[in-house]
Design an enzyme around this catalytic site. Structure first.
Site, PDB file in Angstrom:
ATOM      1  N   ASP A 100      -3.037   1.488   7.413  1.00 36.05           N
ATOM      2  CA  ASP A 100      -2.253   1.146   6.218  1.00 36.05           C
ATOM      3  C   ASP A 100      -1.951  -0.347   6.114  1.00 36.05           C
ATOM      4  OD1 ASP A 100      -2.242   3.788   5.425  1.00 36.05           O
ATOM      5  OD2 ASP A 100      -0.447   4.250   6.597  1.00 36.05           O
TER       6      ASP A 100
ATOM      7  N   ASP B 285       0.849  -1.187   0.000  1.00 40.89           N
ATOM      8  CA  ASP B 285       0.000   0.000   0.000  1.00 40.89           C
ATOM      9  C   ASP B 285       0.882   1.233   0.000  1.00 40.89           C
ATOM     10  OD1 ASP B 285      -2.397   1.489   0.195  1.00 40.89           O
ATOM     11  OD2 ASP B 285      -2.045   1.766   2.334  1.00 40.89           O
TER      12      ASP B 285
ATOM     13  N   GLU C  75      -1.743  -1.206  -5.894  1.00 42.26           N
ATOM     14  CA  GLU C  75      -2.851  -0.414  -6.413  1.00 42.26           C
ATOM     15  C   GLU C  75      -2.440   0.223  -7.724  1.00 42.26           C
ATOM     16  OE1 GLU C  75      -5.521   1.906  -3.310  1.00 42.26           O
ATOM     17  OE2 GLU C  75      -3.431   1.797  -2.723  1.00 42.26           O
TER      18      GLU C  75
END
Ligand code: ZN
Length: 381
Positions: free
Chosen positions: A359, A183, A277
């Site tokens: 996170d 992340d 992502e």
């Protein structure tokens, strides 16, 4: 698999070699600008450009007219021409803007030369370059494979570098049977689904403060020179400060690149499937809260490195949609707990009561979602 690998080394040319480098850069620029002018004229008259071959033939003629062109590496001049014709091709395909004239004042001065018949090679702690001969260099690693070309560059700080592109065979890395989710962090650079936080902010913010301070000094000196009616090129104090700012910039870039290289290599080595992502950086940069941290830590440069290393070493990168609500879902029970503003660093799931670090939880979700879509894609085949 055969891949192209780039190597960058600092070189230490002698005074004479420095002069020759400057001459070669100058001649390459001359060739580029001269043919760019012709190309533009022809385009205006006929609606068509020139070709590399016709220019190349003319270059031979040009050397008879301007004999000093013969003093420098001839492949560098050809590369300059090739570079011009490539930019024009891309321009006609609407991939970039029209090529522009090269300026003497450009802070980075460089030329590229091609490898033919052993004219570029590494021998002990020296590198052989066309026309320059053997140049002392800081050999930080071995150059593997077949050398394709070399770019010689002088930085604004007056340091010299050579970038070598070589074609080499890479072997897939051993499989580890491990997968990981990453992340993009706001407080840290990245958070891994195994709970690790990767931080490089300490270094960046310290250097950044220094950079801001020195840049402020630079603008003050520019103003001083202006008030005294001195041309900036002749303003000694200003030029000295400009060099200092360039040096700090250089340091920041190098350290960042080093950091990203080590981190991406480590991740590729230890995991087979890496889930990240798919961030639309442009869109995210519009969000001011995120803008600083993203541009700071060069997330996109990191993703690029992960991607090509994965390709080289037989590993897989799975990108998940940037609309996937990774920070809203409880990674323990799957409950979607609703939107959470950026200030919320940790939260407790209202269903299973598990307490999450924002996170780490997000990176676990990214891993799970990535693996899901990887399996789906795999079963479709
Ligand atoms: Zn839960």
């Amino acid at each position: 698999m055969s891949v192209n690998k780039a190597y960058k080394f600092r070189i230490y040319p002698t005074k004479q070699q420095e002069i020759l480098i400057a001459k070669t850069v100058g001649c390459s620029r001359f060739v580029f600008n001269r043919f760019l002018g012709q190309w533009n004229d022809t385009y205006k008259e006929t609606g068509k450009g020139l070709t590399y071959n016709s220019c190349s033939a003319e270059l031979t003629q040009l050397k008879k007219e301007f004999v000093w062109l013969k003093e420098v590496d001839s492949t560098a001049l050809q590369s300059s021409l090739k570079n011009l014709s490539n930019s024009y091709t891309r321009f006609f395909k609407k991939q970039n803007q029209a090529p522009r004239f090269k300026s003497k004042k450009n802070p980075v001065q460089s030329y590229t030369t091609k490898h033919t018949n052993g004219n570029i090679e590494v021998v002990n702690n020296k590198i052989k370059l066309p026309k320059l001969g053997f140049v002392r260099f800081a050999k930080s690693r071995e150059v593997e494979g077949r050398i394709l070309h070399a770019t010689i560059r002088r930085n604004p700080t007056g340091k010299y570098f050579v970038s070598i592109l070589a074609e080499t065979e890479v072997q897939p890395l051993e499989k580890t049977e491990s997968s990981i989710g990453i992340d993009l962090g706001i407080t840290a650079f990245a958070i891994l689904s195994d709970g690790r936080m990767i931080d490089n902010n300490k270094f960046t913010s310290k250097m950044e403060k220094k950079l801001t301070r020195e840049q402020r000094k630079l603008s003050k000196r520019a103003l001083n020179a202006k008030n005294k009616g001195i041309n900036l090129l002749d303003a000694k104090n200003y030029q000295k400060q400009k060099c200092k700012v360039a040096r700090i910039h250089e340091k920041v870039t190098n350290q960042r690149d080093d950091f990203l290289n080590k981190l991406s290599t480590e991740i590729i080595k230890n995991h087979d499937i890496i889930c990240i992502e798919d961030l639309n950086t442009k869109g995210m940069l519009c969000n001011h809260k995120l803008a600083k941290s993203i541009s700071d830590v060069s997330w996109s440069a990191f993703v690029t490195k992960l991607e090509y290393k994965a390709k080289w070493y037989g590993k897989t990168i799975v990108k998940i949609s940037r609309w996937f609500p990774s920070s809203q879902i409880c990674s323990d029970c799957g409950h979607q707990d609703g939107k959470k503003s950026l200030e919320i660093r940790d939260w407790t799931c209202s269903v299973c009561h598990e307490h999450h670090d924002r996170d780490i939880n997000a990176s676990k979700n990214i891993l799970a979602e990535g693996l899901k879509s990887f399996v789906l894609a795999y079963t479709k085949i």
